[in-house]
Design a protein around this motif. Sequence first.
Motif, PDB file in Angstrom:
ATOM      1  N   ILE A 100      25.375  47.707   1.863  1.00 42.96           N
ATOM      2  CA  ILE A 100      26.290  48.146   2.915  1.00 42.96           C
ATOM      3  C   ILE A 100      26.652  47.011   3.865  1.00 42.96           C
ATOM      4  O   ILE A 100      27.676  47.070   4.553  1.00 42.96           O
ATOM      5  CB  ILE A 100      25.680  49.332   3.699  1.00 42.96           C
ATOM      6  N   ALA A 101      25.840  45.966   3.917  1.00 44.01           N
ATOM      7  CA  ALA A 101      26.106  44.880   4.865  1.00 44.01           C
ATOM      8  C   ALA A 101      27.284  44.018   4.446  1.00 44.01           C
ATOM      9  O   ALA A 101      28.072  43.581   5.278  1.00 44.01           O
ATOM     10  CB  ALA A 101      24.855  44.016   5.030  1.00 44.01           C
ATOM     11  N   SER A 102      27.428  43.758   3.130  1.00 41.75           N
ATOM     12  CA  SER A 102      28.451  42.801   2.719  1.00 41.75           C
ATOM     13  C   SER A 102      29.225  43.207   1.478  1.00 41.75           C
ATOM     14  O   SER A 102      30.431  42.972   1.402  1.00 41.75           O
ATOM     15  CB  SER A 102      27.798  41.428   2.465  1.00 41.75           C
ATOM     16  N   ASP A 103      28.563  43.802   0.494  1.00 44.80           N
ATOM     17  CA  ASP A 103      29.193  44.035  -0.802  1.00 44.80           C
ATOM     18  C   ASP A 103      29.792  45.435  -0.862  1.00 44.80           C
ATOM     19  O   ASP A 103      29.114  46.402  -1.176  1.00 44.80           O
ATOM     20  CB  ASP A 103      28.155  43.851  -1.913  1.00 44.80           C
ATOM     21  N   SER A 104      31.075  45.533  -0.555  1.00 36.17           N
ATOM     22  CA  SER A 104      31.730  46.841  -0.547  1.00 36.17           C
ATOM     23  C   SER A 104      31.905  47.396  -1.948  1.00 36.17           C
ATOM     24  O   SER A 104      31.917  48.610  -2.147  1.00 36.17           O
ATOM     25  CB  SER A 104      33.086  46.747   0.143  1.00 36.17           C
ATOM     26  N   LYS A 105      32.042  46.518  -2.954  1.00 39.63           N
ATOM     27  CA  LYS A 105      32.242  46.995  -4.316  1.00 39.63           C
ATOM     28  C   LYS A 105      30.971  47.633  -4.853  1.00 39.63           C
ATOM     29  O   LYS A 105      31.014  48.679  -5.493  1.00 39.63           O
ATOM     30  CB  LYS A 105      32.673  45.828  -5.207  1.00 39.63           C
ATOM     31  N   ALA A 106      29.830  46.999  -4.603  1.00 41.29           N
ATOM     32  CA  ALA A 106      28.572  47.542  -5.096  1.00 41.29           C
ATOM     33  C   ALA A 106      28.158  48.796  -4.337  1.00 41.29           C
ATOM     34  O   ALA A 106      27.536  49.693  -4.899  1.00 41.29           O
ATOM     35  CB  ALA A 106      27.471  46.487  -4.998  1.00 41.29           C
ATOM     36  N   SER A 107      28.506  48.852  -3.060  1.00 43.47           N
ATOM     37  CA  SER A 107      28.100  50.014  -2.255  1.00 43.47           C
ATOM     38  C   SER A 107      28.973  51.228  -2.512  1.00 43.47           C
ATOM     39  O   SER A 107      28.649  52.337  -2.077  1.00 43.47           O
ATOM     40  CB  SER A 107      28.151  49.658  -0.766  1.00 43.47           C
ATOM     41  N   GLU A 108      30.069  51.051  -3.242  1.00 43.02           N
ATOM     42  CA  GLU A 108      30.997  52.158  -3.455  1.00 43.02           C
ATOM     43  C   GLU A 108      30.353  53.309  -4.225  1.00 43.02           C
ATOM     44  O   GLU A 108      30.673  54.473  -4.002  1.00 43.02           O
ATOM     45  CB  GLU A 108      32.232  51.667  -4.202  1.00 43.02           C
ATOM     46  N   LYS A 109      29.407  53.005  -5.111  1.00 41.00           N
ATOM     47  CA  LYS A 109      28.780  54.073  -5.888  1.00 41.00           C
ATOM     48  C   LYS A 109      27.903  54.965  -5.016  1.00 41.00           C
ATOM     49  O   LYS A 109      27.553  56.070  -5.426  1.00 41.00           O
ATOM     50  CB  LYS A 109      27.949  53.480  -7.021  1.00 41.00           C
ATOM     51  N   TYR A 110      27.547  54.503  -3.807  1.00 38.27           N
ATOM     52  CA  TYR A 110      26.786  55.324  -2.870  1.00 38.27           C
ATOM     53  C   TYR A 110      27.687  56.022  -1.852  1.00 38.27           C
ATOM     54  O   TYR A 110      27.350  57.093  -1.357  1.00 38.27           O
ATOM     55  CB  TYR A 110      25.752  54.474  -2.121  1.00 38.27           C
ATOM     56  N   THR A 111      28.809  55.400  -1.527  1.00 44.23           N
ATOM     57  CA  THR A 111      29.639  55.919  -0.439  1.00 44.23           C
ATOM     58  C   THR A 111      30.777  56.820  -0.888  1.00 44.23           C
ATOM     59  O   THR A 111      31.313  57.577  -0.088  1.00 44.23           O
ATOM     60  CB  THR A 111      30.236  54.753   0.371  1.00 44.23           C
ATOM     61  N   TRP A 112      31.164  56.743  -2.158  1.00 43.14           N
ATOM     62  CA  TRP A 112      32.402  57.412  -2.573  1.00 43.14           C
ATOM     63  C   TRP A 112      32.337  58.927  -2.400  1.00 43.14           C
ATOM     64  O   TRP A 112      33.314  59.556  -2.000  1.00 43.14           O
ATOM     65  CB  TRP A 112      32.737  57.058  -4.019  1.00 43.14           C
ATOM     66  N   LEU A 113      31.180  59.522  -2.671  1.00 44.30           N
ATOM     67  CA  LEU A 113      31.106  60.978  -2.619  1.00 44.30           C
ATOM     68  C   LEU A 113      31.189  61.481  -1.182  1.00 44.30           C
ATOM     69  O   LEU A 113      31.898  62.446  -0.881  1.00 44.30           O
ATOM     70  CB  LEU A 113      29.807  61.447  -3.277  1.00 44.30           C
ATOM     71  N   GLY A 114      30.464  60.818  -0.265  1.00 45.70           N
ATOM     72  CA  GLY A 114      30.534  61.219   1.137  1.00 45.70           C
ATOM     73  C   GLY A 114      31.916  61.040   1.719  1.00 45.70           C
ATOM     74  O   GLY A 114      32.391  61.872   2.495  1.00 45.70           O
ATOM     75  N   GLU A 115      32.593  59.938   1.326  1.00 40.98           N
ATOM     76  CA  GLU A 115      33.949  59.704   1.824  1.00 40.98           C
ATOM     77  C   GLU A 115      34.929  60.716   1.241  1.00 40.98           C
ATOM     78  O   GLU A 115      35.814  61.206   1.943  1.00 40.98           O
ATOM     79  CB  GLU A 115      34.379  58.277   1.485  1.00 40.98           C
ATOM     80  N   ARG A 116      34.775  61.002  -0.039  1.00 41.98           N
ATOM     81  CA  ARG A 116      35.720  61.923  -0.676  1.00 41.98           C
ATOM     82  C   ARG A 116      35.608  63.339  -0.114  1.00 41.98           C
ATOM     83  O   ARG A 116      36.605  64.018   0.097  1.00 41.98           O
ATOM     84  CB  ARG A 116      35.476  61.948  -2.199  1.00 41.98           C
ATOM     85  N   LEU A 117      34.386  63.790   0.145  1.00 39.33           N
ATOM     86  CA  LEU A 117      34.184  65.134   0.691  1.00 39.33           C
ATOM     87  C   LEU A 117      34.250  65.157   2.212  1.00 39.33           C
ATOM     88  O   LEU A 117      34.096  66.221   2.816  1.00 39.33           O
ATOM     89  CB  LEU A 117      32.833  65.684   0.231  1.00 39.33           C
ATOM     90  N   ARG A 118      34.427  63.978   2.812  1.00 41.25           N
ATOM     91  CA  ARG A 118      34.524  63.846   4.271  1.00 41.25           C
ATOM     92  C   ARG A 118      33.308  64.452   4.965  1.00 41.25           C
ATOM     93  O   ARG A 118      33.416  65.239   5.896  1.00 41.25           O
ATOM     94  CB  ARG A 118      35.818  64.480   4.778  1.00 41.25           C
ATOM     95  N   LEU A 119      32.118  64.085   4.481  1.00 40.96           N
ATOM     96  CA  LEU A 119      30.878  64.525   5.111  1.00 40.96           C
ATOM     97  C   LEU A 119      30.699  63.797   6.439  1.00 40.96           C
ATOM     98  O   LEU A 119      31.082  62.639   6.583  1.00 40.96           O
ATOM     99  CB  LEU A 119      29.688  64.241   4.195  1.00 40.96           C
ATOM    100  N   THR A 120      30.108  64.471   7.401  1.00 38.75           N
ATOM    101  CA  THR A 120      29.990  63.926   8.754  1.00 38.75           C
ATOM    102  C   THR A 120      28.578  64.110   9.286  1.00 38.75           C
ATOM    103  O   THR A 120      27.809  64.946   8.810  1.00 38.75           O
ATOM    104  CB  THR A 120      30.982  64.616   9.703  1.00 38.75           C
ATOM    105  N   PHE A 121      28.243  63.326  10.315  1.00 40.18           N
ATOM    106  CA  PHE A 121      26.963  63.465  11.020  1.00 40.18           C
ATOM    107  C   PHE A 121      27.176  63.129  12.480  1.00 40.18           C
ATOM    108  O   PHE A 121      28.149  62.465  12.856  1.00 40.18           O
ATOM    109  CB  PHE A 121      25.895  62.551  10.404  1.00 40.18           C
TER     110      PHE A 121
END
Length: 734
Positions: A100-121
């Motif tokens: 999450i600090a630098s590599d946006s391409k590698a982190s996409e496999k962790y972030t895509w689902l939360g972003e797509r469903l617009r999960l919030t905290f």
Amino acid sequence: MKPKNLPREIYNPFTNRNRKGRFLLCKRLKLRPDNYLEEYCADLEVINIMAPIRPAEEAERCPQPSLSEEQEASEYLVARCKKIRTSDYMLFSSDALVHIASDSKASEKYTWLGERLRLTFKMMRSDSRLIRTMCHSHGLMQCSSKNPQVNVIWMGAPVKSVKMRELMPWQRLNQFPRSTELTKKDRLYENIERSKSIFGEAYDFIPEFYVTPRENQKMEIAFDRVLKEVTAAGGELCFPGEFIVKPTNSRQGKGIFFANSMADIPAEGPLLVSRYLKDPYLVNNHKFDLRIYVAVTSFYPLVAYVYSEGLARLASRPYDTSASSADSNEYVHLTNYSINKNSTSFVRNESMSSEDLGHKWTLGALLRYVENEGKDAKLLMLRIEDLIVKSLLSIQNSVATASRTTLRFACTNFELFGFDVLVDQALKPWLLEVNLSPSLACDAPLDSLLKTRLIADLLNLACVPLLDKKIIDSVTPALRKSMNASQDSETSDPDELELDPKCAKTLKRRPVGLKRSVLTKKIVSGNTSLIPNTEKKFDQIVRKVELEEGRRGDFIRVFPRNGTWGMYSPVMEDLGSDDFDERLFAEVITKKNMKNSSEQIATSSSSSSSSHSTFSSSAFSSMRIEEVSDLFHDVMMECSKYPSLADVPIEVREIISPWYEEASEYTKKITQDGETYASKLPTIRSTARLRTKSCAEFYEVRKVQMAKKKEAEAAAAKENEPVVLQAVAAKRVV
């Protein structure tokens, strides 16, 4: 213009260009054109940017585009693949923090689902960097504290019951109602003392205590009694004091001092005055205590987990009861990290290769030290587990009563407690206090490694449902109307409410906590209530407990498990006719054992562990369960009498042997030789800090305020500089 040799179906004219003007491959998710959960969760199609070049055989089965003229993009060949969802709940991983600090391409496999469903905290009265980092690493967007439509709510202070009544079935809150009965020092000790008065010595794991000012008279008598006992024995009062005094609602060792008489106790209160345990078990001649992390996902029925890793916090100076320097008292007799880190003799562990370096160790390192001393470390952990379960049972009645009237839906709450335990020379654990929001600061590399895994496993236990915001928005009005109707009038019929027909198809795959219906027609037509009754809540809890078994990570479930109902039911309060604890044990444990037994019979195989999995073993043929329970609690409390598993009576040994084997998880190392680990939490990329507009504005305002505060402090220091220089010069002249 479309780049050469790229298939039309993956070309996106809105992709960004690189510095040379060439088109980059689109990183956006390719989803089927449907807005509802059932459709897109069954078959998701994504672009895997990080896919390596595959062998020729695999390439023939699924041809890839040729990018020969794009040599620098050869390692990012696009592979079209289907991502099949195996769960309806978010899966958190500490590995997400690596990218999450630098590599946006590698982190996409962790972030895509939360972003797509617009999960919030959102975070309220808490500024934990670890929680923010973990949520952002999985694509969750941070909202303002006033935003009610969020998926995860993290609180750093007690929550009012009014706020808990508003929880929706897909929301998760990290607190239970009235959990302060456990985390306020005076209430904790009083609850355990009350249980001790009912069930006897089974609850003998807290020192003698008094609460000022209401028990001043009893305390004065206690001081006189202790003085007479010490004088009659020809000794002297313990240094620094026979009693230790703590504010009832403080943390990090603030306000702690020692006392030997009533003259040492201030008039203001409330204060907890407890007997000082002056014979602690020492590690390298240093006093220590243990921080044990405990997760509770339900209080009625009780479902509790202990994390397999914890911390051992050592005092920064050697233990000495004859010391005469008052300045060193806190560094000798107190083990709080927040105090000892200020000592000149404090050694900080900066090495990931050693877990027993300095004055903060891992729990596993401490237990391995105890084993090397010839002690039974696993039996010590079983006694600590017993202490934890009984502490939770002592407040179960209060929390269960509040939960019935406060929580509309099941499984919306979870909580992480920090148990502070002191071990004496007989290897008996004593409970010192329980922390409502244990510190998640990562001051050392081992802190970062342990706590990131801890929070990931905790959020997995919470089972955050994967629901799109559009679904939530369409379901929420019907639920709120139903909740308000049932609150305004007991005679009102929430079954008359109608639900948006668009949600009917989606609700076939509902999260745990949202009521399941046999026929979707009943939901659409309003023939069924959206708020589950008591029995349906229990069914949902059973399903969630079964789900947690595969999501617990490094957590160990200590209640319920094999043998717990027979051992603890005699020391549990009667909570009514529901019998949820007994029923959960039957649903989760007994049925599983029966299934395993039938499988063993079918395969004609025998196992040594099957003899102690149920109460039908030979040990119970000659003794009643109540007698075995009494013997079990005697083993847990009488540590000098039963120092090792070999000394435990066979009747009890058959029950705790599986627990004893599972306790080996506590002694394992959390680091592996040859592997590198992050020494601190990553700084999140600005593009990964997803925030709502109101939340972003709040952080901008706070940033300006902090800058002004620093400028004011710098200006004040500059103004005082001549005065300081004059004072130094005058001192030199003298």
